[in-house]
Enzyme design. Structure first.
Site, PDB file in Angstrom:
ATOM      1  N   HIS A   1       0.845  -1.207   0.000  1.00 55.03           N
ATOM      2  CA  HIS A   1       0.000   0.000   0.000  1.00 55.03           C
ATOM      3  C   HIS A   1       0.876   1.251   0.000  1.00 55.03           C
ATOM      4  O   HIS A   1       1.386   1.666   1.047  1.00 55.03           O
ATOM      5  CB  HIS A   1      -0.920  -0.049   1.231  1.00 55.03           C
ATOM      6  CG  HIS A   1      -1.956   1.022   1.255  1.00 55.03           C
ATOM      7  ND1 HIS A   1      -2.264   1.757   2.379  1.00 55.03           N
ATOM      8  CD2 HIS A   1      -2.780   1.486   0.280  1.00 55.03           C
ATOM      9  CE1 HIS A   1      -3.217   2.614   2.094  1.00 55.03           C
ATOM     10  NE2 HIS A   1      -3.546   2.470   0.831  1.00 55.03           N
TER      11      HIS A   1
ATOM     12  N   ASN B   1      -4.771   4.350   7.608  1.00 54.66           N
ATOM     13  CA  ASN B   1      -6.171   4.779   7.466  1.00 54.66           C
ATOM     14  C   ASN B   1      -7.007   4.433   8.693  1.00 54.66           C
ATOM     15  O   ASN B   1      -7.990   5.110   8.997  1.00 54.66           O
ATOM     16  CB  ASN B   1      -6.794   4.169   6.213  1.00 54.66           C
ATOM     17  CG  ASN B   1      -6.355   4.916   4.965  1.00 54.66           C
ATOM     18  OD1 ASN B   1      -6.008   6.093   5.034  1.00 54.66           O
ATOM     19  ND2 ASN B   1      -6.347   4.243   3.836  1.00 54.66           N
TER      20      ASN B   1
HETATM   21  P1  NAD Z   1      -7.547   6.004 -10.297  1.00 55.12           P
HETATM   22  O1  NAD Z   1      -9.004   6.036 -10.535  1.00 55.12           O
HETATM   23  O2  NAD Z   1      -6.738   7.240 -10.400  1.00 55.12           O
HETATM   24  O3  NAD Z   1      -6.879   4.927 -11.311  1.00 55.12           O
HETATM   25  C1  NAD Z   1      -7.387   3.645 -11.500  1.00 55.12           C
HETATM   26  C2  NAD Z   1      -7.050   3.197 -12.916  1.00 55.12           C
HETATM   27  O4  NAD Z   1      -7.401   1.809 -13.057  1.00 55.12           O
HETATM   28  C3  NAD Z   1      -7.832   3.939 -14.016  1.00 55.12           C
HETATM   29  O5  NAD Z   1      -6.920   4.554 -14.896  1.00 55.12           O
HETATM   30  C4  NAD Z   1      -8.648   2.855 -14.712  1.00 55.12           C
HETATM   31  O6  NAD Z   1      -8.734   3.034 -16.115  1.00 55.12           O
HETATM   32  C5  NAD Z   1      -7.833   1.610 -14.392  1.00 55.12           C
HETATM   33  N1  NAD Z   1      -8.587   0.374 -14.455  1.00 55.12           N
HETATM   34  C6  NAD Z   1      -9.845   0.137 -14.028  1.00 55.12           C
HETATM   35  N2  NAD Z   1     -10.179  -1.143 -14.263  1.00 55.12           N
HETATM   36  C7  NAD Z   1      -9.109  -1.732 -14.829  1.00 55.12           C
HETATM   37  C8  NAD Z   1      -8.826  -3.050 -15.291  1.00 55.12           C
HETATM   38  N3  NAD Z   1      -9.739  -4.017 -15.219  1.00 55.12           N
HETATM   39  N4  NAD Z   1      -7.601  -3.305 -15.802  1.00 55.12           N
HETATM   40  C9  NAD Z   1      -6.675  -2.322 -15.895  1.00 55.12           C
HETATM   41  N5  NAD Z   1      -6.889  -1.055 -15.484  1.00 55.12           N
HETATM   42  C10 NAD Z   1      -8.087  -0.776 -14.955  1.00 55.12           C
HETATM   43  O7  NAD Z   1      -7.370   5.310  -8.868  1.00 55.12           O
HETATM   44  P2  NAD Z   1      -6.146   5.456  -7.823  1.00 55.12           P
HETATM   45  O8  NAD Z   1      -6.447   6.559  -6.897  1.00 55.12           O
HETATM   46  O9  NAD Z   1      -4.879   5.416  -8.569  1.00 55.12           O
HETATM   47  O10 NAD Z   1      -6.342   4.097  -6.978  1.00 55.12           O
HETATM   48  C11 NAD Z   1      -5.895   2.869  -7.446  1.00 55.12           C
HETATM   49  C12 NAD Z   1      -5.773   1.898  -6.272  1.00 55.12           C
HETATM   50  O11 NAD Z   1      -4.887   2.437  -5.288  1.00 55.12           O
HETATM   51  C13 NAD Z   1      -7.086   1.610  -5.542  1.00 55.12           C
HETATM   52  O12 NAD Z   1      -7.082   0.262  -5.130  1.00 55.12           O
HETATM   53  C14 NAD Z   1      -7.016   2.543  -4.331  1.00 55.12           C
HETATM   54  O13 NAD Z   1      -7.757   2.078  -3.243  1.00 55.12           O
HETATM   55  C15 NAD Z   1      -5.535   2.505  -4.024  1.00 55.12           C
HETATM   56  N6  NAD Z   1      -4.983   3.657  -3.286  1.00 55.12           N
HETATM   57  C16 NAD Z   1      -5.374   4.938  -3.585  1.00 55.12           C
HETATM   58  C17 NAD Z   1      -4.802   6.012  -2.888  1.00 55.12           C
HETATM   59  C18 NAD Z   1      -5.193   7.439  -3.211  1.00 55.12           C
HETATM   60  O14 NAD Z   1      -4.912   8.326  -2.402  1.00 55.12           O
HETATM   61  N7  NAD Z   1      -5.819   7.690  -4.343  1.00 55.12           N
HETATM   62  C19 NAD Z   1      -3.851   5.783  -1.901  1.00 55.12           C
HETATM   63  C20 NAD Z   1      -3.453   4.464  -1.639  1.00 55.12           C
HETATM   64  C21 NAD Z   1      -4.027   3.423  -2.334  1.00 55.12           C
END
Ligand code: NAD
Length: 282
Positions: A141, A191
């Site tokens: 994470h 978190n």
């Molecule tokens: P985001 O929406 O910016 O990006 C997600 C991407 O995944 C999108 O570009 C989408 O097109 C792609 N996607 C969706 N389905 C897909 C598939 N089947 N195959 C390939 N690509 C696919 O989201 P994010 O904020 O980057 O979050 C991504 C992960 O990281 C999540 O699991 C989230 O919980 C985790 N996370 C987020 C944060 C944050 O602050 N945003 C922090 C830590 C962890």
């Protein structure tokens, strides 16, 4: 212990692009793929822009920037991931979609390769159980923004082996990160503590305290660099509400109940910085 040389990142959004950038900067060969072609292009453009800025500010040399880009391949198909020693999945936070991607990767990756997820809330044990290599699955994470934040929380599922943990820890450290080991429970470490604190700050606003006073109180009184409501606006109030709902439903305790004012803000579309309005106006 598997020596990780090639890393595949799936999902080129906010997190995936940051992870790919850091991996490529740290000397890993790195693939980046997204189901959405436009998202992959945007992710690659974002990385290039970040590197350009870092060269301008003399944080890295022009050679380091071009070496980073040489290490990074935007993949045309997931089948290219057969070359990866480790995958970091950073796609949308949805169990069914993640399970589907894990199953696909399980059939593409060599038997020794490791599968990690950047999930904020989904059980690693559950993701591992959907593969034929549950001992090689774990949570990694990263924090947002990835190039800036030093921490990676590592999460072992019930089935994760000692070798997998050691290899993912070593790879995270090679990316310049410090790791902590969390158990596979909702919110992990950061978190679990942070979100209830931010929720409590919203309760104070609901009771009539001004956001500026809440933030200054915590900044000056506890030496936090950013007040809790400013931080909540930065994270996104929709995201905060989502995590609180998971903590509330999975841990079953009232102390995680999302503040009604937070629910109202999200209903209004006031998600914080990204929509121009949260506890502050942007
Ligand atoms: P985001 O929406 O910016 O990006 C997600 C991407 O995944 C999108 O570009 C989408 O097109 C792609 N996607 C969706 N389905 C897909 C598939 N089947 N195959 C390939 N690509 C696919 O989201 P994010 O904020 O980057 O979050 C991504 C992960 O990281 C999540 O699991 C989230 O919980 C985790 N996370 C987020 C944060 C944050 O602050 N945003 C922090 C830590 C962890």
């Amino acid at each position: 212990m598997i020596d990780i040389k090639t890393v595949g990142v799936i999902g080129a959004g906010q997190m995936g692009a940051g992870i790919a950038q850091v991996a490529a900067m740290s000397g890993f060969k790195c693939f980046l793929w997204d189901a959405n072609r436009a998202a992959l292009e945007k992710g690659m453009e974002g990385i290039k822009a970040q590197l350009k800025k870092m060269v301008e500010k003399e944080k890295i040399s022009a050679e380091q920037s071009s070496q980073t880009l040489a290490n990074l391949t935007p993949a045309k198909a997931l089948s290219e991931y057969a070359a990866c020693d480790m995958v970091v999945e950073a796609i949308i936070e949805n169990l069914d979609i993640k399970l589907k991607v894990f199953a696909e990767l399980d059939s593409i990756l060599p038997a020794n390769s490791l599968l990690t997820s950047n999930t904020s809330s989904i059980s690693i044990t559950r993701l591992a159980a959907g593969t034929k290599r549950p001992d090689k699955v774990m949570g990694a994470h990263f924090m947002n923004p990835v190039p800036v934040m030093k921490l990676v929380e590592l999460i072992r599922g019930l089935q994760t082996s000692d070798e997998t943990y050691a290899a993912v820890k070593a790879a995270s450290e090679k990316m310049g990160k410090t790791t902590v080991l969390a158990v596979d429970s909702p919110g992990f470490i950061v978190n679990r503590i942070l979100c209830p604190m931010l929720n409590e700050a919203v309760y104070l606003v609901q009771e009539g305290v001004k956001p500026e006073d809440v933030d200054n109180g915590m900044k000056l009184g506890t030496n936090q660099p950013m007040g809790p409501l400013t931080l909540a606006d930065f994270i996104g109030l929709d995201t905060l509400l989502y995590v609180l709902r998971i903590l509330h439903s999975e841990l079953g305790e009232d102390k995680y109940r999302p503040c009604p004012l937070l629910v109202k803000y999200v209903e209004a579309g006031w998600y914080g910085k990204k929509t121009g309005r949260g506890f502050y106006k942007y």
